[in-house]
Motif scaffolding. Structure first.
Motif: not given
Length: 410
Positions: A302-324
């Motif tokens: 709802m960033v087009i008209q945010p006055v009544v309600w809006h929300r910015v979601d910040i999602k981070e998908q983390h991965t631990i893996r081998t380099i090789a």
């Protein structure tokens, strides 16, 4: 509890804004057209602005203009658009006419020395945008102010959203703006090719703008555009729905879903999303041969008209893996939420009120520009408006549809 109180306060003031005494030197705005958008876009916002007066209106039908003026408390009704423009008591013109009439009346208003607040899309195509926004009139000292009315650009919520992006590293971005089908019939001007109608010209122009701002640059090319046309016998040169994709200089893809007839039972909120490229992050806890990578997704609701309600979601998908061999050892996701109803919440500026609708934020900056004040810094430049129409045209070309027709006025 504080959130509930804030919500109620915003909704109340949005509908019943305080009406301060108008200051000397207030900008007197005349409305071209008894349009449906003007009450939200300028009439209501002007009530709470001490330096704006909605002074006059003109429409093709004088009786309609008179009824409109009575309803909205506008003191003067002119018999024609030209009469309003020629009124020496009018300082600025708001143009809420059909798209195909924007170029002619914006240029006539500028030639009369009036400032112009021009509804989006600014004109019918990129050729008209180039002619209007690079006109010699605008290069003169003390030239009139010309602003394309892309209201979402002026809100703290939108600037909060942009501040969370890393444009060069966006892999994919998407913008959706659905219009409920019950709002528009096929006889609406948005379905008239000769008036520069179409989904890409209407809700799609917001989506295109969002992509341009998210990537922070102009697209290289439109790589896909699929229109859905209205049923016959309605205008087959107009798109009812437009799905399109553009490639940007960093290799990222931006896509839009612009729909003028979204089924009511499949309603969804306007939103935009940016998915960043995978990034390796420092993690000193890892042993040799392992790496920690993150894919960051930023969603603007709802960033087009945010006055009544809006929300910015910040999602981070983390991965631990081998380099090789990139073998995944562990994954997890984190989510954070942000909002900004005022500039103070975003960057500390003490500007505006949390109940201001996006149009009110825009009106504030329009007045600031006319008065020579700095304001928030949010603006839609003339070059921005030209590039916007270039992107729209590229979508129609890729869809094998005609670019909206130019007007002959010079």
């Amino acid at each position: 509890m504080a959130a509930i109180i804030g919500f109620v306060n915003r909704v109340w003031n949005l509908n019943y804004p305080p009406e301060p005494t108008k200051k000397d030197g207030a900008i007197r705005i005349g409305l071209l057209g008894a349009s449906g958008i003007a009450p939200s876009a300028v009439i209501q916002p002007a009530k709470s602005h001490p330096e704006v007066i909605i002074a006059a209106v003109a429409a093709r039908d004088v009786k309609k203009a008179e009824a409109y003026a009575k309803k909205h408390g506008i003191p003067i009704v002119h018999k024609s658009y030209q009469d309003l423009i020629d009124d020496p008591a009018i300082d600025a013109i708001y143009i809420g006419l059909p798209n195909g009439l924007h170029y002619e009346w914006a240029l006539k208003s500028l030639k009369a020395g009036k400032h112009v607040l021009l509804e989006k899309p600014s004109v019918s195509n990129a050729a008209e945008a180039n002619s209007l926004f690079r006109h010699e009139l605008l290069k003169q000292p003390n030239a009139p102010v010309l602003l394309e009315a892309f209201h979402p650009l002026f809100t703290p919520a939108w600037h909060l959203y942009l501040s969370l992006l890393d444009p060069p590293n966006i892999a994919w971005a998407h913008a959706v703006l659905p219009v409920p089908s019950i709002l528009l019939g096929y006889d609406d001007i948005r379905y008239a090719y000769n008036l520069a109608g179409g989904a890409l010209m209407d809700c799609g122009t917001y989506c295109a703008l969002f992509l341009r701002k998210m990537f922070g640059t102009e697209p290289v090319e439109c790589i896909e555009a699929t229109p859905t046309l209205p049923p016959e016998p309605w205008d087959q040169k107009c798109d009812q729905v437009m799905l399109a994709k553009w490639r940007f200089p960093n290799g990222g893809i931006g896509s839009i879903d612009a729909n003028l007839s979204n089924p009511v039972l499949k309603s969804k909120l306007p939103w935009c999303q940016a998915i960043h490229k995978e990034k390796v992050v420092q993690d000193e806890s890892l042993s040799e041969g392992k790496e920690h990578v993150v894919i960051r997704t930023i969603v603007g609701n709802m960033v087009i008209q945010p006055v009544v309600w809006h929300r910015v979601d910040i999602k981070e998908q983390h991965t631990i893996r081998t380099i090789a061999d990139k073998k995944v050892l562990k994954t997890w996701t984190t989510t954070d939420y942000k909002k900004a109803y005022t500039w103070e919440e975003f960057d500390g500026k003490k500007l505006g009120e949390d109940w201001w609708i996006s149009y009110r934020w825009m009106l504030e900056e329009f007045v600031n520009k006319i008065k020579g004040r700095q304001g928030s810094g949010a603006w839609m430049s003339h070059e921005d408006s030209i590039h916007q129409m270039e992107m729209i045209d590229s979508g129609y070309v890729k869809a094998s549809m005609a670019i909206r027709p130019s007007h002959t006025f010079q």
